[in-house]
Design a protein around this motif. Structure first.
Motif, mmCIF file in Angstrom:
data_model
loop_
_atom_site.group_PDB
_atom_site.id
_atom_site.type_symbol
_atom_site.label_atom_id
_atom_site.label_comp_id
_atom_site.label_asym_id
_atom_site.label_seq_id
_atom_site.Cartn_x
_atom_site.Cartn_y
_atom_site.Cartn_z
ATOM 1 N N ARG A 160 -10.070 -3.143 0.280
ATOM 2 C CA ARG A 160 -8.604 -3.542 0.289
ATOM 3 C C ARG A 160 -7.826 -2.362 0.793
ATOM 4 O O ARG A 160 -7.172 -3.771 1.185
ATOM 5 C CB ARG A 160 -7.891 -3.158 -1.515
ATOM 6 C CG ARG A 160 -8.741 -3.986 -1.908
ATOM 7 C CD ARG A 160 -8.530 -3.710 -3.257
ATOM 8 N NE ARG A 160 -8.954 -4.893 -4.443
ATOM 9 C CZ ARG A 160 -8.188 -5.404 -5.930
ATOM 10 N NH1 ARG A 160 -7.395 -4.305 -6.590
ATOM 11 N NH2 ARG A 160 -8.478 -5.987 -6.672
ATOM 12 N N ASN B 9 -2.447 4.902 -5.575
ATOM 13 C CA ASN B 9 -3.221 3.758 -5.329
ATOM 14 C C ASN B 9 -4.018 3.461 -6.049
ATOM 15 O O ASN B 9 -5.327 3.444 -6.477
ATOM 16 C CB ASN B 9 -3.371 2.998 -4.054
ATOM 17 C CG ASN B 9 -2.507 3.108 -2.593
ATOM 18 O OD1 ASN B 9 -1.656 2.258 -3.164
ATOM 19 N ND2 ASN B 9 -2.837 3.801 -1.594
ATOM 20 N N LEU C 166 0.768 -0.889 -0.396
ATOM 21 C CA LEU C 166 0.225 0.242 -0.075
ATOM 22 C C LEU C 166 0.817 1.508 0.333
ATOM 23 O O LEU C 166 1.883 1.265 0.973
ATOM 24 C CB LEU C 166 -1.095 -0.215 1.179
ATOM 25 C CG LEU C 166 -2.339 1.070 1.301
ATOM 26 C CD1 LEU C 166 -2.776 0.931 0.340
ATOM 27 C CD2 LEU C 166 -2.303 1.023 2.766
ATOM 28 N N ALA D 1 -8.567 -4.028 4.897
ATOM 29 C CA ALA D 1 -8.190 -5.218 4.642
ATOM 30 C C ALA D 1 -6.213 -5.345 4.955
ATOM 31 O O ALA D 1 -6.221 -5.709 5.891
ATOM 32 C CB ALA D 1 -7.987 -5.914 3.822
ATOM 33 N N GLU D 2 -5.759 -4.350 4.549
ATOM 34 C CA GLU D 2 -4.692 -3.726 4.444
ATOM 35 C C GLU D 2 -4.117 -3.605 6.221
ATOM 36 O O GLU D 2 -3.266 -3.995 6.569
ATOM 37 C CB GLU D 2 -4.201 -3.614 3.664
ATOM 38 C CG GLU D 2 -2.864 -3.086 3.554
ATOM 39 C CD GLU D 2 -1.980 -4.467 4.214
ATOM 40 O OE1 GLU D 2 -0.143 -4.075 3.497
ATOM 41 O OE2 GLU D 2 -2.263 -5.509 3.411
ATOM 42 N N ALA E 109 -7.194 0.565 -5.688
ATOM 43 C CA ALA E 109 -7.934 0.131 -4.370
ATOM 44 C C ALA E 109 -8.768 0.668 -4.548
ATOM 45 O O ALA E 109 -8.963 1.617 -5.416
ATOM 46 C CB ALA E 109 -6.229 0.733 -3.338
ATOM 47 N N ASP E 110 -9.765 -0.257 -3.400
ATOM 48 C CA ASP E 110 -10.595 0.197 -3.055
ATOM 49 C C ASP E 110 -10.973 0.744 -1.542
ATOM 50 O O ASP E 110 -9.581 -0.199 -1.397
ATOM 51 C CB ASP E 110 -11.761 -0.254 -3.388
ATOM 52 C CG ASP E 110 -12.106 -1.932 -3.796
ATOM 53 O OD1 ASP E 110 -11.401 -2.825 -2.418
ATOM 54 O OD2 ASP E 110 -12.854 -2.774 -3.756
#
Length: 342
Positions: free
Chosen positions: A176, A169, A141, A179-180, A172-173
């Motif tokens: 995601r 990013n 990320l 979650a990271e 990315a949404d």
């Protein structure tokens, strides 16, 4: 192994900084550069009253750094481009057993298109982790330490224009990124803010870092920037952000108690509408390093609010106008390393 980011009020081992080097950010004239050197030095000396400071200095600045900082601050030589250690350095996290690790986000100079602007900064997080003797938690990320705030209890602040920035990013949404953050920071809930302060979208800005907008004083209690002057564009920005936070709950289901910290009276500097904010402070062992803006009444009022929000800590105010003129504040140029728990 699971990780979590402790609150910034947790006991700290030291604070990491990077000494300014000649660049467009530092200033074109010798007077401007000297003002930048002095501002970073003043913050380092203020922090050193409470805990150790380790300063990274580019080879071109190593002699100046040692001369200005003195013998009480450790200086380590390493090539760097930028000197905003909150962003180019690691984010320290802990495992369940209390041991430390360092998250190595991808750093691309806030979405800058030219890799030459951050080729040395890219490895700074791993370099600091090596000196600290802690393992690295790698991340794909693009993120910066100033783009997040955590309460240490599972709640993380983020900004849509930072982590979702297509220059950071592009694929990315929110799912995601959440979650990271769960994997690296132990986040159980991410509270998304739509934007940052207006000035932060100028050429030297970060496009919306949260550490100038809102921060957790403790779980459930949020210090929030307050721009009372309706003539400043941040008056409307903060009204929108406050309305969002007033309806939010944290990871434990608590409604957030908002503590407004009014901005100084001045709304302009040489660059236009300023982004002067007392939110961009640094919590240290037994103290708080607060931003000052040359307004005795406003600076004292902010110090009183911070002192009440962090009971038992001594508030030290450092003039931060030269730091803000370059795109950040006290929190932006520092990176705290928490103590490992035994």
């Amino acid at each position: 192994m699971s990780w979590y980011m402790p609150p910034e009020t947790a006991p700290q081992d030291r604070v990491w900084m990077a000494f300014p080097r000649e660049s467009a950010t530092l200033g074109e004239s010798s007077a401007a550069r000297e003002a930048g050197y002095q501002a970073w030095t003043a913050v380092a000396h203020a922090v050193a009253e409470f805990e150790p400071v380790t300063m990274i200095a580019d080879p071109t600045e190593i002699s100046r750094a040692k001369n200005m900082l003195g013998s009480g601050i450790e200086v380590i030589e390493r090539p760097i481009e930028h000197f905003w250690t909150r962003d180019s350095g690691p984010t320290f996290v802990q495992a369940g057993d209390g041991s430390l690790a360092a998250v190595d986000w991808i750093f691309n100079a806030w979405g800058a298109p030219d890799p030459a602007e951050w080729q040395n900064d890219r490895g700074l997080a791993r370099f600091i982790a090596g000196i600290a003797g802690v393992p690295v938690v790698s991340s794909l990320l693009v993120n910066e330490g100033g783009g997040i705030h955590t309460d240490g209890d599972g709640t993380v602040f983020a900004t849509e224009t930072v982590q979702l920035d297509p220059d950071r990013n592009p694929l990315a949404d929110k799912a995601r990124i959440e979650a990271e953050f769960a994997r690296t920071l132990g986040a159980k809930k991410v509270i998304w803010l739509p934007q940052g302060l207006t000035r932060d979208y100028d050429s030297f800005g970060t496009r919306g870092h949260v550490d100038i907008v809102a921060t957790f004083a403790s779980p459930g209690r949020v210090l929030i920037h307050d721009q009372p002057n309706a003539g400043h564009p941040d008056h409307a920005v903060m009204a929108r952000i406050r309305a969002i936070l007033e309806t939010e709950t944290d990871a434990k289901g608590r409604r957030l108690e908002l503590i407004p910290v009014p901005a100084p009276e001045a709304i302009h500097d040489q660059g236009g509408f300023n982004d002067w904010s007392y939110i961009n402070h640094l919590v240290v062992n037994g103290g708080v390093i607060a931003c000052g803006f040359g307004e005795a009444k406003a600076d004292a009022r902010a110090a009183d609010i911070l002192g009440a929000a962090y009971p038992g800590r001594r508030v030290v105010t450092v003039d931060a106008r030269e730091i803000f003129a370059r795109g950040g504040g006290v929190h932006c140029i520092t990176q705290h390393q928490p103590c490992a728990r035994k």
